[in-house]
Enzyme design. Structure first.
Site, PDB file in Angstrom:
ATOM      1  N   HIS A 147      -8.093   1.428   0.657  1.00  0.00           N
ATOM      2  CA  HIS A 147      -8.084   1.147   2.102  1.00  0.00           C
ATOM      3  C   HIS A 147      -8.910   2.198   2.848  1.00  0.00           C
ATOM      4  O   HIS A 147      -8.419   2.902   3.737  1.00  0.00           O
ATOM      5  CB  HIS A 147      -6.649   1.117   2.655  1.00  0.00           C
ATOM      6  CG  HIS A 147      -6.535   0.348   3.937  1.00  0.00           C
ATOM      7  ND1 HIS A 147      -5.387  -0.308   4.313  1.00  0.00           N
ATOM      8  CD2 HIS A 147      -7.423   0.132   4.947  1.00  0.00           C
ATOM      9  CE1 HIS A 147      -5.563  -0.891   5.487  1.00  0.00           C
ATOM     10  NE2 HIS A 147      -6.802  -0.630   5.890  1.00  0.00           N
ATOM     11  N   GLU A 164       0.841  -1.201   0.000  1.00  0.00           N
ATOM     12  CA  GLU A 164       0.000   0.000   0.000  1.00  0.00           C
ATOM     13  C   GLU A 164       0.876   1.251   0.000  1.00  0.00           C
ATOM     14  O   GLU A 164       1.830   1.324   0.776  1.00  0.00           O
ATOM     15  CB  GLU A 164      -0.931  -0.014   1.202  1.00  0.00           C
ATOM     16  CG  GLU A 164      -1.951  -1.162   1.133  1.00  0.00           C
ATOM     17  CD  GLU A 164      -3.010  -1.100   2.214  1.00  0.00           C
ATOM     18  OE1 GLU A 164      -2.936  -0.204   3.078  1.00  0.00           O
ATOM     19  OE2 GLU A 164      -3.923  -1.930   2.207  1.00  0.00           O
TER      20      GLU A 164
END
Length: 303
Positions: A276, A257
Site C-alpha cells: 500500500h 492490511e
C-alpha cells in the site's frame, strides 16, 4: 462539543492505526506546543485509549461509533486521505464533530505506482531480476505498452493522472466511471489489455470484479488495483490466475492490511504485491501532515 480551551490546555491527537508512521512522524514535528501526538497501542481496543482525545486521525484504522462516543470532548476527526469508509460519519454528525479529508494530495503518486506495476508486469521485471542473477541474457520476453489498450475503471483524479501517463506511453485509454452502464463496463473489460481499478469503495463497487468480469477479460490481460482490495473477489481472482486467464496482477491494496505474504494468492508467480505504497512519498506525506496540522489549528482557534 465543549468550548475552545485556553492556550495552556494540551490537546491529545490520536493516531488511530498501528501503521503509516512516516506521516505521523512528520505531523508530530509540525504540531504546535499545545498538541501532543499519541499512537495506538494495538494490543488494546481503540475506544479504551482515547477518552481524553481532542482529535482522531484514523488513517486506515476503524473509527466507529463506539470509538467516537468513548471520547469526552472530541473536536475533530482528521483523515489524511480522500476516503472515509472506515469512519462512522453518521455517529460523528450526531455529536456535531467535523470530519475532514484530504482529496487530491496523492493523485500523482498513486498513479505512478499503478504505471510502475503495469510496466513491471508487462516487462516481467521480477523474472528479469532472477535471470540476471542466473547470468541469462535477453530473457524474459515481455510486451511493449505502446499500442495496447488500458481500461480505467474509476475516472476520478487518480484515474485521470493514470490516463495522462499511459497516453504518453502510447497506450489507447478507455474508461468508465460511476455514471457508466453495465454494458460500458463489460465492453471495457473485453477490449482492454490492461485493466486498472481506481474507483471508490462503496456497496456498489464491493466485489465489482468477480467471476463474470474476469471471464470477460482478454486472455493474458493484466489487472491492477490501487483502489481498495474488496473491489475484487479475492477467491475468484486466485481461480483466474490458477487457470492461466491473467497475464499478471498488480496489487497495492489488499483485503486485510497488512496482508499475509504467505497466502497462496501472494505467492503466485504472476502476482506483484506491494505494501500500500501509492501515497508513500516524501512529498505526499509532507502535504498530508501539513493539512492535518492546519485543520487541527483551525478547530482549536474556532475557525
Amino acid at each position: 462539543m465543549g468550548s475552545i480551551g485556553n492556550e495552556e490546555d494540551i490537546w491529545e491527537v490520536w493516531w488511530c492505526y498501528d501503521g503509516w508512521h512516516a506521516p505521523g512522524d512528520k505531523l508530530e514535528k509540525m504540531l504546535p506546543s499545545w498538541a501532543r501526538l499519541h499512537r495506538l497501542d494495538p494490543s488494546r481496543p481503540l475506544a479504551e485509549q482515547i477518552s481524553n482525545a481532542k482529535v482522531l486521525v484514523p488513517t486506515t484504522g476503524v473509527v466507529d461509533a463506539a470509538a467516537i462516543n468513548a471520547v469526552r470532548d472530541l473536536r475533530l476527526i482528521a483523515q489524511p486521505a480522500a476516503g472515509y469508509a472506515n469512519i462512522d460519519v453518521k455517529a460523528a454528525k450526531q455529536r456535531g464533530i467535523p470530519v475532514t479529508i484530504a482529496p487530491g494530495y496523492n493523485d500523482n503518486a498513486t498513479a505512478e505506482v499503478a504505471i510502475m506495476m503495469l510496466l513491471m508486469l508487462l516487462r516481467r521485471v521480477d523474472e528479469a531480476r532472477i535471470a540476471f542473477q542466473d547470468r541469462i541474457i535477453g530473457d524474459p520476453v515481455g510486451h511493449e505498452v505502446d499500442g495496447k489498450t488500458l481500461g480505467i475503471i474509476g475516472m476520478g483524479r487518480v484515474g485521470k493522472c493514470m490516463a495522462t501517463a499511459a497516453a504518453g506511453l502510447g497506450m489507447k485509454v478507455i474508461s468508465t466511471d460511476s455514471s457508466s452502464s453495465r454494458e460500458e463496463l463489460e465492453q471495457l473489460l473485453q477490449q482492454s489489455n490492461v485493466v486498472s481499478l481506481h474507483c471508490q469503495m462503496n456497496p456498489q463497487t464491493k466485489g465489482l470484479i468477480g467471476r463474470k468480469e474476469l471471464g470477460l477479460m482478454k486472455q493474458g490481460a493484466v489487472l491492477l488495483n490501487t483502489a481498495r482490495g474488496p473491489v475484487i473477489d479475492k477467491e475468484v481472482l486466485l481461480e483466474a490466475l490458477n487457470a492461466g486467464k491473467l497475464g499478471g496482477v498488480g496489487l497495492d491494496v489488499h483485503w486485510v492490511e497488512p496482508a499475509d505474504p504467505q497466502e497462496e494468492l501472494y505467492r503466485h508467480p504472476r502476482v506483484l504485491a506491494l505494501p500500500h505504497m501509492g501515497s508513500a512519498t516524501e512529498e505526499v506525506y509532507v502535504r498530508f501532515a501539513t493539512v492535518l496540522c492546519e485543520n487541527i489549528i483551525r478547530i482549536r482557534e474556532g475557525r
